[in-house]
Design a protein around this motif. Sequence first.
Motif, short mmCIF file in Angstrom:
data_model
loop_
_atom_site.label_atom_id
_atom_site.label_comp_id
_atom_site.label_asym_id
_atom_site.label_seq_id
_atom_site.Cartn_x
_atom_site.Cartn_y
_atom_site.Cartn_z
N ILE A 1 62.76 86.27 48.57
CA ILE A 1 63.06 87.10 47.39
C ILE A 1 63.30 86.24 46.16
CG2 ILE A 1 64.71 88.74 46.40
CD1 ILE A 1 65.12 89.81 49.26
N GLU A 2 64.05 85.16 46.33
CA GLU A 2 64.37 84.28 45.20
C GLU A 2 63.12 83.61 44.66
OE1 GLU A 2 67.38 81.56 46.38
OE2 GLU A 2 68.95 83.07 46.49
N ASP A 3 62.21 83.22 45.54
CA ASP A 3 60.98 82.57 45.09
C ASP A 3 60.16 83.48 44.20
OD1 ASP A 3 61.34 80.08 46.10
OD2 ASP A 3 60.16 80.38 47.92
N PHE A 4 60.19 84.80 44.47
CA PHE A 4 59.39 85.72 43.69
C PHE A 4 60.12 86.27 42.48
CE2 PHE A 4 55.23 86.37 45.16
CZ PHE A 4 55.19 86.10 46.51
N THR A 5 61.41 86.48 42.63
CA THR A 5 62.12 87.14 41.53
C THR A 5 62.95 86.20 40.66
OG1 THR A 5 63.99 87.61 42.99
CG2 THR A 5 62.28 89.28 42.84
N HIS A 6 63.17 84.96 41.13
CA HIS A 6 63.89 83.95 40.33
C HIS A 6 65.18 84.51 39.76
CE1 HIS A 6 60.38 80.98 39.47
NE2 HIS A 6 60.41 81.39 40.73
N TYR A 7 66.20 84.54 40.56
CA TYR A 7 67.47 85.11 40.14
C TYR A 7 68.10 84.37 38.95
CZ TYR A 7 67.53 88.11 44.24
OH TYR A 7 67.24 89.07 45.16
N ASP A 8 67.48 83.29 38.55
CA ASP A 8 67.99 82.61 37.36
C ASP A 8 67.59 83.35 36.08
OD1 ASP A 8 65.32 82.16 37.33
OD2 ASP A 8 65.44 79.98 37.22
N GLY A 9 66.86 84.44 36.22
CA GLY A 9 66.50 85.26 35.07
C GLY A 9 65.06 85.12 34.62
N GLN A 10 64.31 84.16 35.18
CA GLN A 10 62.94 83.95 34.72
C GLN A 10 62.07 85.17 35.00
OE1 GLN A 10 60.26 81.34 36.91
NE2 GLN A 10 59.72 80.28 35.01
N PHE A 11 62.15 85.72 36.20
CA PHE A 11 61.30 86.85 36.56
C PHE A 11 61.67 88.10 35.76
CE2 PHE A 11 60.57 90.70 39.04
CZ PHE A 11 59.20 90.61 39.25
N TRP A 12 62.95 88.45 35.75
CA TRP A 12 63.37 89.66 35.06
C TRP A 12 63.16 89.55 33.56
CZ3 TRP A 12 63.28 93.09 38.49
CH2 TRP A 12 63.75 92.84 39.78
N GLY A 13 63.34 88.34 33.02
CA GLY A 13 63.06 88.13 31.60
C GLY A 13 61.58 88.30 31.31
N THR A 14 60.73 87.87 32.25
CA THR A 14 59.28 88.02 32.10
C THR A 14 58.89 89.49 32.10
OG1 THR A 14 58.91 85.91 33.23
CG2 THR A 14 57.05 87.42 33.08
N VAL A 15 59.43 90.25 33.05
CA VAL A 15 59.11 91.68 33.15
C VAL A 15 59.58 92.43 31.91
CG1 VAL A 15 59.61 93.81 34.42
CG2 VAL A 15 59.10 91.71 35.67
N LYS A 16 60.78 92.11 31.44
CA LYS A 16 61.32 92.78 30.25
C LYS A 16 60.43 92.53 29.03
CE LYS A 16 64.79 91.04 28.00
NZ LYS A 16 66.14 90.56 27.62
N ASN A 17 60.04 91.27 28.84
CA ASN A 17 59.18 90.95 27.69
C ASN A 17 57.77 91.51 27.87
OD1 ASN A 17 60.44 88.88 25.60
ND2 ASN A 17 61.28 88.38 27.62
N LEU A 18 57.29 91.55 29.10
CA LEU A 18 55.96 92.10 29.37
C LEU A 18 55.90 93.58 29.00
CD1 LEU A 18 53.12 91.65 30.69
CD2 LEU A 18 54.14 92.43 32.83
N LEU A 19 56.94 94.32 29.36
CA LEU A 19 56.96 95.77 29.13
C LEU A 19 57.30 96.15 27.69
CD1 LEU A 19 58.71 97.06 32.38
CD2 LEU A 19 56.30 97.31 31.77
#
Length: 367
Positions: free
Chosen positions: A46-64
Amino acid sequence: MSHGKIREDKTCLNCGHQVEERFCPHCGQENTERRQPFYFLFTHFIEDFTHYDGQFWGTVKNLLFKPGKLTNTYLEGKRQKFVPPVKLYIFVSFITFFVFALFPMVNINSKDKDNEEHNKTSLVKIVKPVTSIGTQKIIDSIKAKKTLTEEDSLAIEKLKMIPDSTEIEEMMDMDRTIDPDFSGKNYKTKKSYDSAIAKNPGFFDFLEKPIAHKFFELKEHGVTKKELLDNMLEKSFHNLPKALFIYLPLFAFFLWIFHSKKKWWYFDHGIFTLHYFSFLLLTILLIFLFGKVAKLTEIKALNAVLYLVMTILTIYSMGYFFIAHRRVYRAHGLVSIIVGIMLLTINFFAFMFLLVGLALVSFMMIH
């Protein structure tokens, strides 16, 4: 991002260099204990895909919510801040089609037989008066004229081409064996078809012939219309991710054609394309999930909210390209809109052509 307990030994297990903190400065490996509890496998995935350091969620937020932001940031050279474009597209594509596989959008096999028969009968009842009675009355009224013009004769021929209720019922009967009909002639066997083609060859025979042969092959095996449709939908669904991945370079190519070759490289258009298609897949997934929830709940207020959100997402996805295009390519507003419309129009026809090709490939793959 934590992947396990830090080792007391500061020697990197991978390259042997000294590790002062969590990661080796030489090879980048995390200096954690070799043995981990079983649940570590799942948390690590899960961590490898979602990067709990904020990289993944920051990417999704900016993408949308910030069209063009990811592309601009990446092309500026800031490539550690967000998830890389290729990895983002592959992950979003995997999640989207995985969810579609779990909750199929179209499942013909699950249809109720009585309901299907009811729908077929209802349609025939609606169409029958028009085709069997209404059409014949029109033909009789034309023939009743003292003199028939060339236009009258042409009208009669066209009206005769309208199928009657029996033909409509046969077309609606999904349990009937497929009946190939090529060039307006209902050939009974592959041999009769090949003989007719040999006597009167056409320019598109090289395309029609393999399709016709496949139809006759399926007919010999007793494949019904329903089985044919089920197989085509299944094959098309499995091939769609591959088709989309193949289409990405073509979309980037159209962008390359419409923009300055000195200022924008094909690579730049590829990054924009990956981000745009990631957004489209993610939006389609969200609309799909909201639609599923709306079907499951009977709360009218919640359904109204869900359908409102789906409508907003649909409208937003239509305008997203124009916003992202203007922010990335920094064109004048009117010029950007005109170029955007031309690009979307060209891509619409190109994608429709791709879908037709996908359907043909799926049909040829049926056994």
